[in-house]
Design a protein around this motif. Structure first.
Motif, short mmCIF file in Angstrom:
data_model
loop_
_atom_site.label_atom_id
_atom_site.label_comp_id
_atom_site.label_asym_id
_atom_site.label_seq_id
_atom_site.Cartn_x
_atom_site.Cartn_y
_atom_site.Cartn_z
N LEU A 241 0.84 -1.26 0.18
CA LEU A 241 -0.18 0.04 0.09
C LEU A 241 0.97 1.22 -0.03
CD1 LEU A 241 -2.61 -0.78 2.75
CD2 LEU A 241 -2.96 -1.16 0.18
N ARG A 242 0.58 2.36 -0.98
CA ARG A 242 1.07 3.67 -0.62
C ARG A 242 0.12 4.63 0.05
NH1 ARG A 242 -0.24 8.83 -2.41
NH2 ARG A 242 1.69 9.98 -2.93
N LEU A 243 0.55 5.06 0.97
CA LEU A 243 -0.30 5.62 2.13
C LEU A 243 -0.06 7.24 1.91
CD1 LEU A 243 0.21 2.96 3.33
CD2 LEU A 243 -0.65 4.15 5.71
N ASP A 244 -1.11 8.01 1.03
CA ASP A 244 -1.22 9.44 0.77
C ASP A 244 -1.02 10.32 1.82
OD1 ASP A 244 -1.56 11.42 -1.43
OD2 ASP A 244 -2.96 11.90 -0.05
N ALA A 245 0.18 11.16 1.88
CA ALA A 245 0.17 12.19 2.77
C ALA A 245 0.00 12.03 4.26
CB ALA A 245 -0.75 13.51 2.45
N ARG B 138 3.68 -14.55 3.00
CA ARG B 138 4.33 -13.55 1.81
C ARG B 138 4.53 -12.13 2.55
NH1 ARG B 138 0.11 -10.35 -0.82
NH2 ARG B 138 -2.03 -11.00 -0.19
N PRO B 139 5.51 -11.38 1.74
CA PRO B 139 5.76 -10.04 2.37
C PRO B 139 4.71 -9.01 2.02
CG PRO B 139 6.85 -10.45 0.41
CD PRO B 139 6.51 -11.65 0.76
N LEU B 140 4.25 -8.23 2.93
CA LEU B 140 3.43 -7.16 2.78
C LEU B 140 4.09 -5.73 3.07
CD1 LEU B 140 0.13 -8.77 4.61
CD2 LEU B 140 0.85 -8.85 2.04
N ASP B 141 4.03 -5.00 2.26
CA ASP B 141 4.87 -3.45 2.16
C ASP B 141 3.98 -2.36 2.59
OD1 ASP B 141 7.75 -4.72 2.05
OD2 ASP B 141 7.17 -5.18 0.11
N LEU B 142 4.40 -1.41 3.15
CA LEU B 142 3.64 -0.12 3.41
C LEU B 142 4.78 0.84 2.91
CD1 LEU B 142 2.40 -0.68 6.87
CD2 LEU B 142 0.91 -0.80 4.89
N ILE B 143 4.47 1.99 2.01
CA ILE B 143 4.98 2.85 1.39
C ILE B 143 4.34 4.21 1.86
CG2 ILE B 143 6.28 3.87 -0.55
CD1 ILE B 143 5.82 1.10 -1.79
N ALA B 144 5.22 4.97 2.42
CA ALA B 144 4.59 6.35 2.84
C ALA B 144 4.95 7.42 2.00
CB ALA B 144 5.08 6.60 4.46
N GLU B 145 3.74 8.56 1.91
CA GLU B 145 4.12 9.77 1.25
C GLU B 145 4.20 10.65 2.42
OE1 GLU B 145 2.52 13.19 -1.86
OE2 GLU B 145 1.24 12.03 -0.71
N SER B 146 5.48 11.15 2.82
CA SER B 146 5.67 11.84 3.93
C SER B 146 6.33 13.38 3.24
CB SER B 146 6.37 11.23 4.72
OG SER B 146 6.63 12.05 6.09
N ASP B 147 5.78 14.31 3.82
CA ASP B 147 6.63 15.50 3.77
C ASP B 147 7.37 16.24 4.85
OD1 ASP B 147 6.72 18.05 2.28
OD2 ASP B 147 5.59 19.13 3.78
N LEU B 148 7.47 15.31 5.81
CA LEU B 148 8.52 15.48 7.02
C LEU B 148 9.93 15.52 6.58
CD1 LEU B 148 6.30 13.80 9.62
CD2 LEU B 148 6.40 16.16 8.86
N ASN B 149 10.36 14.56 5.73
CA ASN B 149 11.65 14.56 5.56
C ASN B 149 12.71 13.98 6.95
OD1 ASN B 149 11.59 15.77 2.89
ND2 ASN B 149 13.51 16.67 3.06
#
Length: 604
Positions: free
Chosen positions: A257-261, A290-301
């Motif tokens: 999953l790519r998690l928005d903002a 099986r692997p389950l991945d989380l991808i964050a969109e973060s503005d925090l650097n």
């Protein structure tokens, strides 16, 4: 056979009725049947259908107007209409042998491909997208990242204004079509990453507040009150978020999953909702094998996003890295307005040089703003990445994204702003970087179609607000309003649809071939496949306009200048692995390249 109960959380309601119509037998003239729901523990209400069968249903709270289910799987008549039951177990999956993305290695270090279903094909459906999966396989893609599929107002849109996070947008084909799409991707060896939005809901069809405290004034976001993650009633709201994520993994076999903002997920409690999601996702991955991945969109650097929860972090697998994009964009286009200013150098954030030096820093350190002053934000921003503890693979690098193209006034791509050689330079630098990489749809063949911002809201007041807001925003930056596409005009969406005759056409096939070569190098050269930031070095000359990215024995030699020149290089070149223009001339002085040219060489 008695069906499973239909349940809804409505803690403040005194009574809840369910209005149901059998889909196969419904009589439009008779209207739905009304049944009183039973109050159960924790503010939940329940009603059990007398038998199996697909139902259209809605809830009436205290005798009020019908409302769709906050956990609706399907909105076949739009976001204002009734929900429809959906049995996820009905699909006969063919991916029993699927071990996960990249044979169990997950997304770290993968080649990701971001696409928008509504413009990936003229039909704009999940089934139509299946017909182009082979193109992605031949490109070398590992993971297909699908922009949000949750139901939103109207037919066409980006999906970030969805209001039914559990539903699959009907115009894309509905939930069964999404299962078919994931199954087809797995059959081609492609993982699937779904873009999900938990930080806000769209402006039309959002009925959550009728049901309970889904939002709170304790925190505010750019969209208004925040999703309630830490105030009264937040336990069930957090479950609404986390259960949604787990459902995509479990019932739809999604791999990531790519998690928005996520910086707008305002949560002052412990554990943070992202950490909770990370831990529950890890447990489900162990259960599913099986692997389950989380991808964050973060503005925090801040690498706290990808720091394990056991170390006090949020536990995300990876996070988007806009700093790499900005540095590449400025070095290639020389744009320096807005948030691009610091990436041109010569500011408090980076007084040491120009855009090439900024690019060198981001390629080795992941961020420019890592505790430095951000002129755009007006404050010190970000935190330094510990390159000994964090892998470059935990950061996604890209030359384009839906945001960085679609949020331009006309939706123009990088190929509209730079020469083919300049795009080739940018592609080589990010595709062979130490980061996980992401290609935006059509980028690989230098697509001529824009990706503009578009909507199809049915409410005229909302359509006018979006239209005037969009044009006003860019008018403030000097654009003539007449040049900004009307997001409500169907032609704006239609013009954004990829032209699938282009990949084999002159002027496009050359770039496609080069992208394939770069991804082949990424796959076959162990030094490039590594995510070790400490093993990455960059040499450059700001004045002469050249840069060399070195990944062990593999070196990406780039001429950013428009003139031909020798890029100084004293390594023993044994092989030219890829080149954009003419085969480079290599001698004791270095690598001779034409203007806007790049060669990938191997030493030793």
């Amino acid at each position: 056979m008695t069906a499973d109960p239909i349940r809804v959380w409505a803690p403040s309601a005194r009574s809840v009725d369910i209005l149901v119509s059998p889909v196969a037998e419904g009589d439009a003239d008779s209207g739905p049947d009304r049944h009183a729901m039973e109050s159960v523990d924790g503010g939940w209400w329940s009603w059990t259908p007398p038998s199996d069968g697909s139902l259209d249903y809605a809830f009436s709270l205290d005798g009020g107007d019908p409302r769709p289910d906050p956990r609706s799987a399907w909105q076949p008549n739009g976001v204002h209409g009734p929900s429809r039951t959906f049995d996820p177990a009905a699909h006969a999956w063919a991916d029993e042998g699927w071990r996960g993305t990249r044979e169990g290695r997950g997304v770290l270090g993968a080649v990701v491909y971001e696409l928008h279903l509504g413009t990936f094909t003229p039909e704009g459906t999940l089934d139509a997208a299946i017909g182009h999966l082979r193109h992605l396989v031949e490109l070398g893609v590992d993971v297909v990242e699908v922009m949000p599929v949750s139901a939103f107002g109207g037919t066409h849109g980006w999906g970030y204004d969805g209001v039914a996070p559990y539903a699959v947008h009907h115009a894309y084909g509905g939930p069964a079509a999404f299962q078919r799409f994931v199954d087809a991707c797995h059959a081609q060896g492609l993982g699937v990453c779904l873009d999900v939005v938990y930080n806000h809901l769209g402006p039309t069809g959002n009925y959550l507040a009728d049901f309970g405290p889904y939002f709170t004034d304790t925190h505010t976001t750019p969209w208004g009150p925040a999703v309630n993650l830490d105030a009264e009633g937040s336990h069930e709201v957090r479950r609404w978020v986390v259960d949604n994520a787990l459902r995509w993994f479990r019932d739809f076999h999604v791999d990531a999953l790519r998690l928005d903002a996520v910086h707008e997920l305002r949560d002052g409690s412990e554990p943070h909702v992202l950490a909770q999601l990370s831990d529950e996702t890890a447990s489900l991955a162990e259960e599913l094998g099986r692997p389950l991945d989380l991808i964050a969109e973060s503005d925090l650097n801040d690498a706290i996003m990808v720091t394990p929860t056991a170390e006090g972090g949020r536990g995300m697998t990876a996070q988007w890295d806009d700093d790499v994009h900005h540095a590449l964009h400025v070095a290639l286009t020389h744009e320096s307005q807005g948030y691009y200013a610091d990436f041109a150098g010569g500011t408090e954030a980076w007084p040491h040089g120009g855009p090439v030096s900024v690019l060198a820093k981001t390629l080795t350190d992941a961020f420019l703003h890592d505790g430095r002053y951000s002129t755009f934000r007006g404050t010190v921003w970000g935190a330094k990445v510990d390159t000994a503890a964090r892998s470059g693979h935990q950061f996604l690098a890209y030359l384009q994204t839906h945001d960085q193209v679609g949020n331009r006034a006309t939706g123009d791509r990088i190929s509209d702003q730079v020469s083919p050689g300049q795009q080739a330079v940018g592609a080589a630098l990010y595709l062979l970087s130490p980061f996980t990489v992401m290609v935006f749809m059509g980028e690989e063949w230098r697509a001529s179609t824009p990706f503009a911002f578009f909507t199809s809201f049915e409410e005229e007041w909302l359509a006018d607000a979006v239209r005037s807001g969009r044009r006003g925003e860019f008018a403030a930056h000097g654009w003539d309003e007449a040049d900004v596409p009307d997001p409500q005009d169907p032609a704006t969406r239609d013009q954004s649809v990829l032209d699938w005759s282009e990949p084999t056409a002159p002027g496009h096939i050359e770039m496609l071939h080069f992208y394939r070569e770069l991804i082949r190098v990424r796959r076959t050269q162990p030094d490039v496949a590594s995510g070790d930031l400490r093993a990455t070095s960059v040499a450059y000359d700001e004045g002469d306009g050249w840069i060399i990215l070195s990944r062990g024995s593999v070196h990406v030699v780039c001429n950013l200048a428009s003139r031909s020149q020798v890029v100084p290089f004293d390594g023993d070149v044994r092989h030219v692995l890829a080149s954009w223009g003419r085969p480079p001339i290599v001698d004791e002085r270095g690598v001779w390249l034409d203007g806007h040219d790049v060669a990938v060489v191997r030493t030793g």
